[in-house]
Scaffold this active site. Structure first.
Site, PDB file in Angstrom:
ATOM      1  CB  SER A 208       5.502  -2.076  11.873  1.00  0.00           C
ATOM      2  OG  SER A 208       5.115  -0.748  12.162  1.00  0.00           O
TER       3      SER A 208
ATOM      4  N   GLY B  71       2.834   2.050  10.771  1.00  0.00           N
ATOM      5  CA  GLY B  71       3.794   3.149  10.622  1.00  0.00           C
ATOM      6  C   GLY B  71       4.591   3.457  11.877  1.00  0.00           C
TER       7      GLY B  71
ATOM      8  CG  HIS C 176      -5.700   1.807   5.236  1.00  0.00           C
ATOM      9  ND1 HIS C 176      -5.285   2.768   6.121  1.00  0.00           N
ATOM     10  CD2 HIS C 176      -4.662   0.943   5.100  1.00  0.00           C
ATOM     11  CE1 HIS C 176      -4.038   2.502   6.503  1.00  0.00           C
ATOM     12  NE2 HIS C 176      -3.634   1.397   5.884  1.00  0.00           N
TER      13      HIS C 176
ATOM     14  CG  ASN D 240      -1.698   1.222   1.439  1.00  0.00           C
ATOM     15  OD1 ASN D 240      -1.792   2.048   0.532  1.00  0.00           O
ATOM     16  ND2 ASN D 240      -2.290   1.391   2.611  1.00  0.00           N
TER      17      ASN D 240
ATOM     18  CD  GLU E 168      -3.270  -2.621   7.354  1.00  0.00           C
ATOM     19  OE1 GLU E 168      -2.190  -2.886   6.825  1.00  0.00           O
ATOM     20  OE2 GLU E 168      -3.869  -1.542   7.170  1.00  0.00           O
TER      21      GLU E 168
ATOM     22  CD  GLU F 270      -2.731   5.475   6.775  1.00  0.00           C
ATOM     23  OE1 GLU F 270      -2.695   5.576   5.536  1.00  0.00           O
ATOM     24  OE2 GLU F 270      -1.806   4.968   7.437  1.00  0.00           O
TER      25      GLU F 270
ATOM     26  CE  LYS G 204      -0.048   3.299   4.739  1.00  0.00           C
ATOM     27  NZ  LYS G 204       0.120   3.375   6.179  1.00  0.00           N
TER      28      LYS G 204
HETATM   29  P1  PGA Z   1       3.068   0.135   7.583  1.00  0.00           P
HETATM   30  O1  PGA Z   1       1.581   0.388   7.001  1.00  0.00           O
HETATM   31  O2  PGA Z   1       3.564  -1.156   6.974  1.00  0.00           O
HETATM   32  O3  PGA Z   1       3.858   1.328   7.167  1.00  0.00           O
HETATM   33  O4  PGA Z   1       2.934   0.008   9.067  1.00  0.00           O
HETATM   34  C1  PGA Z   1       0.678  -0.659   6.826  1.00  0.00           C
HETATM   35  C2  PGA Z   1      -0.610  -0.143   6.259  1.00  0.00           C
HETATM   36  O5  PGA Z   1      -1.048   0.960   6.607  1.00  0.00           O
HETATM   37  O6  PGA Z   1      -1.241  -0.827   5.425  1.00  0.00           O
END
Ligand code: PGA
Length: 250
Positions: free
Chosen positions: A209, A170, A92, A13, A164, A94, A15
């Site tokens: 992560s 992140g 997601h 992803n 997640e 976010e 983003k």
């Molecule tokens: P990350 O993000 O691997 O940077 O923790 C995962 C995600 O948001 O899908």
């Protein structure tokens, strides 16, 4: 192969990151594909190109719940298909937080994606506060139920669930293997309660992560069938390494 005959799925992803140049680098690094692993990249919409999908599948990071019409800024599931996508991420965290997407909207987006022939990558996951309040499983069940309960068997077969935990995204701190397996087992049981056959075969991804140093241990867990990778999916070599580690677990 440990759980079914679907193998591993590793989705990146990006983003709001990336460029045409980065996409070309991925094409080169992944030119020969990876044995037994389905690799998906979800770049921003502007980087989705029909001609660029020969080795890695491409997915949208989101999809509209609407089919067409006066919805400025939105992209429909049919448009994603038309551009060569096979997947769409839905729900997601976010988007749940920054765009205030609720469970009803996410359910509509998932159906729109599925009905256009896409595989929906449904993201669920709790905040730290919910985990600490002891409501982890009732919260995750409500997210699952809202999105999956109304689907028929055929529709359910076009879903991949990504767990997640928000606190792991992140931050560099992935959930522990024990935490991941506990939740993935719960998700598998939930989907099996809707349909045993689909539940047993559904690919369950972990996200938060994921990196080369923890991927191998995560991929060894009985109910982990792949990963949704954010930050580490922006470097072709690092993402390739994660996919290679999945390939070794087949
Ligand atoms: P990350 O993000 O691997 O940077 O923790 C995962 C995600 O948001 O899908």
């Amino acid at each position: 192969m440990k759980h079914d005959d679907h193998g591993f799925l590793i989705a990146g992803n990006w983003k709001m990151n990336g460029s045409q140049e980065l996409f070309s680098q991925f094409q080169q690094v992944f030119a020969d594909g990876i044995d037994g692993v389905s690799v998906v990249v979800c770049p921003p919409y502007t980087l989705i190109r029909q001609e660029s999908h020969n080795v890695i599948s491409v997915g949208g990071q989101d999809v509209s719940e609407q089919a067409s019409g006066a919805h400025t800024g939105e992209v429909s599931a049919q448009m994603l298909c038309d551009a060569g996508c096979r997947y769409a991420i839905v729900g997601h965290s976010e988007r749940r937080v920054q765009q205030q997407e609720n469970d009803d909207l996410i359910a509509s987006k998932l159906i729109a994606a599925i009905n256009s022939g896409l595989t929906g990558i449904l993201c669920i996951g709790e905040s730290e506060q919910i985990r600490e309040s002891g409501q982890l499983f009732s919260f995750l069940e409500s997210q699952l139920a809202a999105a999956l309960k109304q689907l028929n068997k055929q529709q359910l077969q076009q879903v991949v669930v990504a767990y997640e935990p928000i606190w792991a995204i992140g931050t560099g701190n992935a959930a522990t293997e024990q935490q991941v397996q506990e939740v993935h087992g719960f998700i598998r049981d939930y989907v099996c309660s809707l349909d045993m056959e689909v539940g047993s075969a559904m690919q369950l991804l972990y996200g938060g992560s994921v990196k080369p140093s923890n991927a191998s241990a995560l991929f060894s867990l009985p109910d982990v069938n792949g990963a949704l990778v954010g930050g580490a999916s922006l470097q072709p070599d690092t993402f390739y390494e994660i996919c290679q580690l999945a390939s070794e677990k087949r």
